[in-house]
Design a protein around this motif. Structure first.
Motif, PDB file in Angstrom:
ATOM      1  N   VAL A  15       6.124  20.982  -1.684  1.00  0.00           N
ATOM      2  CA  VAL A  15       4.490  21.077  -1.365  1.00  0.00           C
ATOM      3  C   VAL A  15       4.239  19.906   0.034  1.00  0.00           C
ATOM      4  N   GLY A  16       6.152  19.264   0.815  1.00  0.00           N
ATOM      5  CA  GLY A  16       5.577  18.815   1.997  1.00  0.00           C
ATOM      6  C   GLY A  16       4.599  17.455   2.152  1.00  0.00           C
ATOM      7  N   THR A  17       4.985  16.915   0.569  1.00  0.00           N
ATOM      8  CA  THR A  17       4.329  15.606   0.897  1.00  0.00           C
ATOM      9  C   THR A  17       5.578  13.991   0.499  1.00  0.00           C
ATOM     10  N   GLU A  18       5.120  13.085   0.952  1.00  0.00           N
ATOM     11  CA  GLU A  18       6.620  12.386   0.074  1.00  0.00           C
ATOM     12  C   GLU A  18       5.283  10.571   0.615  1.00  0.00           C
ATOM     13  N   VAL A  19       4.746  10.170  -0.812  1.00  0.00           N
ATOM     14  CA  VAL A  19       4.634   8.626  -0.875  1.00  0.00           C
ATOM     15  C   VAL A  19       5.447   8.096  -1.315  1.00  0.00           C
ATOM     16  N   CYS A  60       1.066  -1.087  -0.034  1.00  0.00           N
ATOM     17  CA  CYS A  60       0.080   0.306  -0.301  1.00  0.00           C
ATOM     18  C   CYS A  60       0.900   1.270  -0.101  1.00  0.00           C
ATOM     19  N   THR A  61       0.265   2.406  -0.156  1.00  0.00           N
ATOM     20  CA  THR A  61       1.303   3.500   0.077  1.00  0.00           C
ATOM     21  C   THR A  61       1.146   4.360   0.802  1.00  0.00           C
ATOM     22  N   ALA A  62       1.603   5.387   1.389  1.00  0.00           N
ATOM     23  CA  ALA A  62       1.721   6.517   2.692  1.00  0.00           C
ATOM     24  C   ALA A  62       1.917   7.756   2.356  1.00  0.00           C
ATOM     25  N   ASP A  63       1.807   8.422   2.963  1.00  0.00           N
ATOM     26  CA  ASP A  63       2.436   9.944   2.773  1.00  0.00           C
ATOM     27  C   ASP A  63       3.443  10.222   4.149  1.00  0.00           C
ATOM     28  N   VAL A  64       4.913   9.707   3.429  1.00  0.00           N
ATOM     29  CA  VAL A  64       5.797  10.128   4.957  1.00  0.00           C
ATOM     30  C   VAL A  64       6.077  11.794   5.241  1.00  0.00           C
ATOM     31  N   GLY A  65       6.208  12.784   4.648  1.00  0.00           N
ATOM     32  CA  GLY A  65       5.909  13.779   4.497  1.00  0.00           C
ATOM     33  C   GLY A  65       5.955  14.331   5.823  1.00  0.00           C
ATOM     34  N   PRO A  66       6.676  15.548   5.300  1.00  0.00           N
ATOM     35  CA  PRO A  66       7.216  16.040   7.027  1.00  0.00           C
ATOM     36  C   PRO A  66       6.079  16.717   8.357  1.00  0.00           C
ATOM     37  N   ARG A  67       4.505  16.900   6.870  1.00  0.00           N
ATOM     38  CA  ARG A  67       3.255  17.029   7.596  1.00  0.00           C
ATOM     39  C   ARG A  67       2.990  16.021   7.983  1.00  0.00           C
ATOM     40  N   THR A  68       2.412  15.179   6.845  1.00  0.00           N
ATOM     41  CA  THR A  68       1.717  13.801   7.328  1.00  0.00           C
ATOM     42  C   THR A  68       2.523  13.175   8.523  1.00  0.00           C
TER      43      THR A  68
END
Length: 223
Positions: free
Chosen positions: A164-168, A134-142
């Protein structure tokens, strides 16, 4: 004995006696054989016959017929219906991870006490325990790492994020995603002030947060 003496009535009496003895012997032998084959070994033999009816052959036709009749007319005990498990929709690879299938953890550095300019370090891991990738956003905001001291919010990776602060990321089942970071011992704020103050000596707590997930607490000290 003289054969001539067995003629007439005396001879008939002699042969009747011989036949009576022979019949009596045959009856005794038949009774003993029937007793041995129909459970003469005691309660243990009877118990095994109950658990496995086909293990002991029935030598008496009447007993065999009664046993067959009883087995054919007895009502079997009802078998309870199996409980239905709640239906779970199969997940396809690549869909967003569900919160209840993720495990978030945080580990502090080797030393719980940091002196001078030594920076505290942390290792954050995220593991997918679901059935498929599965996929998950591991960015600094999430996936936020936050440092507090009592009720005071000292520092957070979600403060002043550029871009953007996202990293899926794709999370394979059982394969942890690992992130390491160091804290520069300075405070952060949501208003992104240009100058951040240094954290004072004391006891601090680091935690990782991701939606409703919370890691264990990592306690350390600044000196």
């Amino acid at each position: 004995m003289d054969p001539d003496s067995m003629g007439g009535d005396g001879g008939d009496v002699y042969w009747r006696r011989r036949m009576s003895v022979l019949v009596a012997v045959l009856v005794v032998v038949a009774v003993v054989a029937w007793a041995c084959s129909s459970g003469g070994s005691g309660p243990e033999r009877s118990s095994s016959a109950q658990t496995s009816p086909s293990a002991t052959p029935a030598t008496d036709p009447l007993l065999a017929g009664l046993r067959t009749l009883a087995m054919g007319t007895a009502s079997p005990s009802p078998t309870p219906a199996p409980k239905e498990s709640p239906s779970v929709r199969p997940r396809r690879p690549g869909e967003p991870c569900q919160q209840d299938s993720l495990v978030l953890s945080l580990q502090g550095g080797k030393e719980p006490i940091y002196t001078g300019e030594t920076r505290p370090s942390f290792i954050v891991t995220l593991v997918n325990t679901g059935p498929v990738m599965c996929t998950a956003d591991v960015g600094p905001r999430t996936m936020e790492i936050r440092i507090t001291s009592g009720a005071d919010r000292i520092w957070s990776t979600a403060d002043c994020v550029s871009g953007v602060g996202t990293e899926v990321r794709e999370l394979q089942r059982g394969v942890p995603y690992v992130r390491t970071l160091e804290w520069d011992r300075r405070r952060s704020s949501t208003d992104c002030r240009s100058v951040s103050a240094a954290a004072l000596p004391g006891t601090y707590v680091a935690t990782a947060r991701m939606g409703t997930l919370r890691s264990g607490k990592g306690v350390f000290h600044l000196r």
